[in-house]
Design an enzyme around this catalytic site. Structure first.
Site, short mmCIF file in Angstrom:
data_model
loop_
_atom_site.label_atom_id
_atom_site.label_comp_id
_atom_site.label_asym_id
_atom_site.label_seq_id
_atom_site.Cartn_x
_atom_site.Cartn_y
_atom_site.Cartn_z
N ASP A 32 83.05 81.23 2.19
CA ASP A 32 83.87 81.44 1.33
C ASP A 32 85.50 80.61 1.83
O ASP A 32 85.86 79.57 1.70
CB ASP A 32 84.24 82.20 0.29
CG ASP A 32 85.12 82.09 -0.63
OD1 ASP A 32 85.25 80.82 -1.26
OD2 ASP A 32 86.10 82.95 -0.80
N LYS A 75 80.40 88.50 12.66
CA LYS A 75 81.39 89.44 13.26
C LYS A 75 80.58 90.77 13.78
O LYS A 75 80.58 91.69 13.64
CB LYS A 75 82.44 90.05 12.15
CG LYS A 75 83.60 90.59 12.35
CD LYS A 75 84.74 89.92 13.09
CE LYS A 75 85.77 91.13 13.68
NZ LYS A 75 86.74 90.44 14.57
N TYR A 77 79.68 90.26 -1.95
CA TYR A 77 79.62 89.69 -3.59
C TYR A 77 78.81 90.34 -4.46
O TYR A 77 78.93 90.63 -5.47
CB TYR A 77 79.45 88.21 -3.38
CG TYR A 77 80.59 87.41 -3.23
CD1 TYR A 77 80.88 87.18 -1.72
CD2 TYR A 77 81.22 86.29 -4.16
CE1 TYR A 77 81.93 86.47 -1.54
CE2 TYR A 77 82.24 85.51 -3.85
CZ TYR A 77 82.78 85.54 -2.43
OH TYR A 77 83.61 84.88 -2.38
N ASP A 119 86.96 76.68 2.58
CA ASP A 119 88.52 76.41 2.13
C ASP A 119 89.44 75.89 3.26
O ASP A 119 90.04 74.84 3.14
CB ASP A 119 89.23 77.41 1.32
CG ASP A 119 88.97 77.35 -0.16
OD1 ASP A 119 88.06 77.07 -0.76
OD2 ASP A 119 90.27 77.65 -0.78
N ASP A 146 86.54 85.32 13.45
CA ASP A 146 88.16 84.87 13.55
C ASP A 146 88.45 83.83 14.55
O ASP A 146 89.09 83.03 14.22
CB ASP A 146 88.74 86.41 14.04
CG ASP A 146 87.96 87.10 15.18
OD1 ASP A 146 86.80 86.59 15.74
OD2 ASP A 146 88.43 88.19 15.77
C1 IPM Z 1 84.10 79.63 -4.35
C2 IPM Z 1 85.15 80.36 -5.35
C3 IPM Z 1 84.10 81.47 -5.63
C4 IPM Z 1 83.45 82.42 -4.34
C5 IPM Z 1 84.81 82.69 -6.83
C6 IPM Z 1 85.68 82.12 -7.91
C7 IPM Z 1 83.97 83.90 -7.19
O1 IPM Z 1 85.96 80.98 -4.36
O2 IPM Z 1 83.21 78.95 -5.03
O3 IPM Z 1 84.52 79.07 -3.54
O4 IPM Z 1 84.21 83.06 -3.88
O5 IPM Z 1 82.32 82.13 -4.24
MN MN Z 2 86.20 79.65 -2.60
#
Ligand code: IPM
Ligand code: MN
Ligand code: NAD
Length: 363
Positions: free
Chosen positions: A245, A189, A141, A249, A221
């Site tokens: 990240d 990794k 990032y 999710d 993975d």
């Molecule tokens: C999160 C989001 C952000 C990230 C994006 C929108 C920059 O996906 O907060 O999880 O990747 O950190």
């Molecule tokens: Mn995210």
């Protein structure tokens, strides 16, 4: 207790869900006689449109002058063709970096009432309770160089970590594990990447200071599979920025919806609080958004920036009660075999406030 909170609601469902989080915090303040003050500033797409930049200077100044920042979400399809440094997401990365918090705590807890909403079997997720500690200021990032050279038809990003960056986030993970089930899983990794080899070696060094906490390593993975197969085996999961990240999710599958997940970013000048979901343009402005993640993020403000643990717990218990009472947002009513009432974003907020009040007034 006095607390100055900046709300940067952002785009899409950001304003809808942060409204509910703020209302719940105001209820807590009214009951306990706390002085929480809220200011509002623009960030993301709404700031690009009105101010010409995703992170206006006055937003940043106000953030640095606050005790906590509550962020909704940024991003919208109309900005998708912009370069990364011009997009709404650049505003989010900019405020993260300026506030300096490097440890993004993303708790993922499987409410048993929502088991039916998950595609995973109830017996697999029942009791799952994971704390992701996502490194937030390093890796791909922020690593330089980065560029898309259109003429050459070539683009590159840099995954870079210093040992110090790994040490500080690993220490937070071990300290938090000490207060939980004393197990850290470090995800990397290291079979391919030098950065991950540094990561792993450093985490092992840090672990020596925490002999009471067990440490295991997983490749990212395999970890993405273990999370779905046996989520109850994990306690604290520490990992670099992009892996965190993605895996957090994925945890939305364990909790039944991405809309259930809060986060707190600590370790910098001002703590930053944001639900982990995005601006959800597909459902924005319709009252369909699940505000629980944002409301639970409000609880994290009370825990990590105000030291109001009882009040934080009251919000978390209130969310559980609303689910026990059978109320659902549309994302939580996918199967809905029992025909539970499906409420709008604001209606759910009202239910949480009623329960918070019942819990705190009778405390
Ligand atoms: C999160 C989001 C952000 C990230 C994006 C929108 C920059 O996906 O907060 O999880 O990747 O950190
Ligand atoms: Mn995210
Ligand atoms: P998203 O998280 O916005 O949505 C993914 C899916 O989950 C969508 O179907 C959405 O409707 C659903 N969803 C998300 N939150 C929900 C909620 N609270 N209630 C009900 N359903 C919910 O991810 P995306 O669609 O990949 O990204 C949309 C935009 O959001 C992009 O611009 C992205 O960069 C941005 N984004 C921002 C943040 C942030 O600001 N912290 C986080 C992730 C994505």
């Amino acid at each position: 207790m006095k607390l100055k909170i900046l709300v940067t609601a952002g785009d899409g469902i950001g304003p809808e869900v942060t409204n509910e989080a703020v209302s719940v915090l105001k209820e807590v303040a009214a009951i306990g006689g706390h002085q929480f003050t809220f200011s509002e500033r623009r960030i993301g797409g709404v700031a690009i449109v009105k101010d010409g930049t995703p992170l206006p200077a006055d937003t940043l100044a106000e953030a640095l002058d606050s005790d906590a920042v509550l962020l909704g979400a940024v991003g919208g399809n109309e900005f998708n063709s912009l370069a990364p440094d011009k997009r709404p997401e650049a505003g989010l990365l900019g405020i993260r970096s300026a506030l300096g918090g490097f440890a993004n705590l993303r708790p993922a807890f499987a409410f048993k009432e929502l088991a039916v909403n998950s595609p995973l079997r109830p017996e697999v997720i029942d009791g799952a309770d994971i704390l992701f500690v996502r490194e937030l200021l390093g890796g791909l990032y922020f690593g330089q160089p980065r560029e898309w050279d259109r003429a050459k038809g070539e683009a590159w990003n840099t995954m870079r970590y210093t040992k110090g960056e790994v040490v500080r986030v690993a220490r937070i993970a071990f300290e938090l594990a000490r207060k939980r089930n004393k197990k850290v899983t470090s995800v990397d990794k290291a079979n391919v990447l030098e950065v991950s080899q540094l990561w792993r070696a450093t985490v092992i060094e840090v672990a020596a200071d925490f002999p009471d906490v067990s440490l295991e390593h997983q490749y990212v993975d395999a970890m993405s599979m273990h999370l779905m197969n046996r989520p109850r085996d994990f306690d604290v999961v520490v990992t670099e920025n992009l892996f965190g990240d993605i895996l957090s999710d994925e945890a939305g599958v364990i909790t039944g919806s991405l809309g259930m997940l809060p986060s707190a970013t600590i370790g910098g000048k001002v703590n930053l609080y944001e639900p982990i979901h995005g601006s959800a343009p597909d459902i924005a402005g319709k009252g369909l958004a699940n505000p629980f993640g944002a409301i639970l993020t409000g609880a994290l403000i009370l825990r990590h920036s105000a030291g109001l643990e009882a009040e934080a717990l009251a919000i978390e218990t209130a969310v559980r009660r609303v689910l026990e009472q059978g109320f659902r947002t549309p994302d939580l009513a996918r199967a809905n075999p029992e025909g539970f009432p499906v409420l709008s974003t604001t209606e759910v907020g009202v239910k949480v406030r009623e329960n918070v009040k019942a819990l705190l007034v009778n405390a």
